[in-house]
Design an enzyme around this catalytic site. Structure first.
Site, mmCIF file in Angstrom:
data_model
loop_
_atom_site.group_PDB
_atom_site.id
_atom_site.type_symbol
_atom_site.label_atom_id
_atom_site.label_comp_id
_atom_site.label_asym_id
_atom_site.label_seq_id
_atom_site.Cartn_x
_atom_site.Cartn_y
_atom_site.Cartn_z
ATOM 1 N N GLU A 155 65.034 -115.734 19.515
ATOM 2 C CA GLU A 155 65.647 -114.501 19.827
ATOM 3 C C GLU A 155 64.952 -113.762 20.874
ATOM 4 O O GLU A 155 66.012 -112.832 21.538
ATOM 5 C CB GLU A 155 65.743 -113.381 18.461
ATOM 6 N N THR A 194 41.468 -124.035 20.664
ATOM 7 C CA THR A 194 42.372 -123.571 21.503
ATOM 8 C C THR A 194 43.735 -124.395 21.401
ATOM 9 O O THR A 194 44.633 -124.151 22.304
ATOM 10 C CB THR A 194 41.713 -124.183 23.029
ATOM 11 N N CYS A 383 56.960 -82.000 9.435
ATOM 12 C CA CYS A 383 58.553 -82.284 9.041
ATOM 13 C C CYS A 383 58.993 -81.895 7.579
ATOM 14 O O CYS A 383 58.991 -81.054 7.211
ATOM 15 C CB CYS A 383 58.847 -83.536 9.672
ATOM 16 N N GLY A 385 57.034 -82.291 5.309
ATOM 17 C CA GLY A 385 55.634 -81.743 4.787
ATOM 18 C C GLY A 385 55.932 -80.238 5.141
ATOM 19 O O GLY A 385 55.135 -79.472 4.279
ATOM 20 N N HIS A 517 57.083 -83.308 15.050
ATOM 21 C CA HIS A 517 56.266 -84.192 15.021
ATOM 22 C C HIS A 517 55.099 -84.211 15.858
ATOM 23 O O HIS A 517 55.314 -84.891 16.875
ATOM 24 C CB HIS A 517 57.086 -85.611 15.202
ATOM 25 N N GLU A 519 52.437 -85.216 16.031
ATOM 26 C CA GLU A 519 51.481 -86.688 16.178
ATOM 27 C C GLU A 519 51.910 -87.379 17.413
ATOM 28 O O GLU A 519 51.361 -88.160 17.915
ATOM 29 C CB GLU A 519 51.626 -87.463 15.068
HETATM 30 N N1 GLN Z 1 63.907 -85.830 5.455
HETATM 31 C C1 GLN Z 1 63.583 -84.516 6.399
HETATM 32 C C2 GLN Z 1 64.923 -84.347 7.093
HETATM 33 O O1 GLN Z 1 65.661 -85.167 7.570
HETATM 34 C C3 GLN Z 1 62.587 -84.570 7.199
HETATM 35 C C4 GLN Z 1 62.657 -85.838 8.088
HETATM 36 C C5 GLN Z 1 61.152 -86.022 8.639
HETATM 37 O O2 GLN Z 1 60.237 -85.719 7.720
HETATM 38 N N2 GLN Z 1 60.871 -86.752 9.607
HETATM 39 O O3 GLN Z 1 64.971 -83.373 7.517
#
Ligand code: GLN
Length: 544
Positions: A155, A194, A383, A385, A517, A519
């Protein structure tokens, strides 16, 4: 950038023998040295036929990384941003799926004037065009191109052929090839072997590409004998073979390359000069600090069998380790079996519920959040969470036991987490996703203080984070949760959506969540504020 070149230079990174050797880290580590003086633009060529990794299962493919422009890309872009700083744009991620899609569109539009459309030259020309257009659009001094997969994969053949042709256009003195390969030490032999490298270099050479440098990934430094052997078979100098031994932190790779004089060699090869200013000094200062604290942080989710799905969450914790002198042990907590696994949470110092999709394992996540809230364990919700923290709070504190999300029960009447009216008519998969960078406005509070501490808030109280989600907090539950102490302390600027929540400090030492997000933007030299806050709070509780 200060040093605008007239001719864009190209650094091409290919991989041999095995996948997963760290081409992204290798490319990013090299790029770090150029990023201060030059506009170095990473580009990834992926051989798969999906148009982008957005709909690919993270268990198979690893984390989906989101750019400022909302484009969903391979997790290697996370490394690029963490090492080079800038946010990439859509054009920097090219999959064979998109190449073919465009060929088809052009063919249907009659652009090939009745000619037979062929892999060579039509597909290979289009790939070169895409690379050169990206260089132009981004004003690149250097294009840092990573070819996904391993040499010999069917590919990626067209990408390799396109690069070979591109070399003729831009001239060899502007192109530097680096081949990352694997040097095994088989059990019972205790000798660096190698042969796989010899074979993979041959495959590259058969395709018309002669690597300038070979980087050998090995459990230890390459011996001189190994380098000599590779040199003989690959027809390159032993001084052009470098070691990429296993290290305890990927942030130490740039230093490892630098020590061996690799960076100077690449500069020489491309006829470029570097000044001494780069991030390495401040990175080294952080990396060499002694870690005097120990914490256990649980990451709770259903993809726990593949840590790569949460790669940026893990990196964000590493950034905190170095900035707060703390060893963090990550406990992967599977929420599908909450009651069986609950004992794993007994001496946990902090809990993260990261992003996720679907209804599987959801009750377990809600149970974990309840556990964090009731036992006053520092909690960061990302999110999903955040959405589940709202549901947990409504169910267990606000006396609304039926609170749910449309994602869990699509027939629920008046769900707490919902699609807003303007989203409801967009049915195409991915079509309703809120993706990319959005500004949020913070009210005073714990989260505000953290963004201020890390100097990531402007004078209007605006902060910028990336998003990838479909559902939103229903505006009609805001008063209910706020009256019980869960405050909405940040809203999106453009639509007033709920972006940040925190529990009043009288109720909990650190219970915060965001729809974004964070992070994705955390850096070694500047950790994401909400992760920093989580670790700081956990440390404070531990030393009390
Ligand atoms: N599933 C949730 C939404 O779509 C949260 C998405 C996530 O955590 N990235 O809103």
């Amino acid at each position: 950038m200060a040093n605008k070149q007239t001719q864009t230079k190209y650094i091409i990174v290919t991989g041999g023998v095995l996948s997963g050797l760290g081409k992204g880290i290798t490319a990013a580590s090299l790029g770090l040295f150029f990023s201060n003086k030059y506009n170095i633009v990473p580009m990834k060529l992926d051989g798969y036929l999906n148009s982008d990794p957005g709909t690919m299962n993270p268990i198979e493919h690893g984390e989906v990384f989101v750019l400022d422009d909302g484009f969903e890309v391979d997790m290697d872009f996370g490394h690029y941003e963490r090492y080079l700083g800038n946010s990439a744009i859509k054009d920097q991620s090219l999959t064979m799926g998109r190449v073919f899609q465009e060929i088809q569109t052009k063919e249907r539009a009659g652009e090939y004037l009745g000619k037979t459309v062929q892999m060579v030259p039509h597909v290979t020309n289009l790939i070169q065009e895409k690379i050169q257009n990206t260089a132009k659009k981004t004003n690149a001094d250097i294009m840092l191109i990573e070819v996904g997969g391993t040499i010999g994969d069917m590919e990626t053949e067209l990408f390799i052929e396109a690069l070979r042709q591109l070399e003729r256009k831009v001239k060899k003195q502007n192109m530097c090839y680096i081949h990352l390969t694997y040097i095994p030490i088989p059990g019972g032999v205790s000798e660096q072997k190698t042969k796989p490298t010899q074979q993979s270099v041959k495959m590259l050479q058969q395709r018309g590409i002669w690597p300038d440098f070979i980087v050998g990934r090995c459990s230890e430094n390459l011996t001189q004998t190994t380098k000599n052997k590779i040199s003989l078979f690959a027809s390159i100098e032993p001084e052009a073979v470098f070691s990429a031994p296993d290290l305890d932190s990927v942030y130490k790779v740039p230093n490892k390359f630098n020590e061996q004089g690799f960076i100077e060699k690449v500069c020489e090869n491309l006829d470029m000069q570097l000044d001494n200013k780069n991030k390495l000094e401040s990175w080294n200062r952080l990396l060499n600090q002694e870690k005097t604290n120990n914490l256990k942080i649980a990451i709770c989710g259903k993809y726990t069998d593949l840590e790569d799905s949460y790669a940026s969450v893990v990196e964000s914790l590493k950034h905190c380790e170095y900035n707060l002198n703390t060893n963090i042990e990550i406990i992967w907590f599977d929420t599908e079996n909450f009651s069986q696994n609950k004992s794993k949470l007994s001496n946990i110092d902090g809990i993260i519920v990261p992003g996720g999709f679907g209804s599987r394992g959801i009750q377990g996540k809600i149970d974990v959040i309840q556990f964090a809230r009731e036992n006053k364990i520092p909690y960061l919700g990302i999110c999903y969470g955040l959405q589940l923290a709202v549901i947990e709070f409504l169910r267990n504190v606000c006396n609304t036991p039926n609170a749910t999300s449309m994602e869990i029960d699509k027939n629920a009447t008046n769900p707490a987490i919902t699609l807003l009216d303007e989203q409801k008519n967009i049915v195409q998969l991915g079509g309703t996703m809120r993706l990319g960078k959005y500004l949020g406005k913070l009210k005073l509070g714990i989260i505000h203080n953290l963004y201020k501490k890390l100097d990531l808030i402007d004078k209007n109280g605006f902060v910028s984070e990336r998003h990838r989600h479909r559902f939103e907090v229903n505006p009609n539950v805001i008063d209910i949760i706020e009256n019980h102490g869960l405050k909405v302390c940040g809203n999106s600027v453009e639509r007033n959506l709920v972006e940040f929540i925190e529990l009043e400090s009288s109720q909990h030492p650190y219970f915060v969540a965001t729809q974004s997000h964070p992070e994705l933007k955390s850096k070694l030299e500047k950790p994401a504020p909400l992760f920093y806050g989580l670790i700081q709070a956990a440390l404070e509780l531990k030393t009390k």
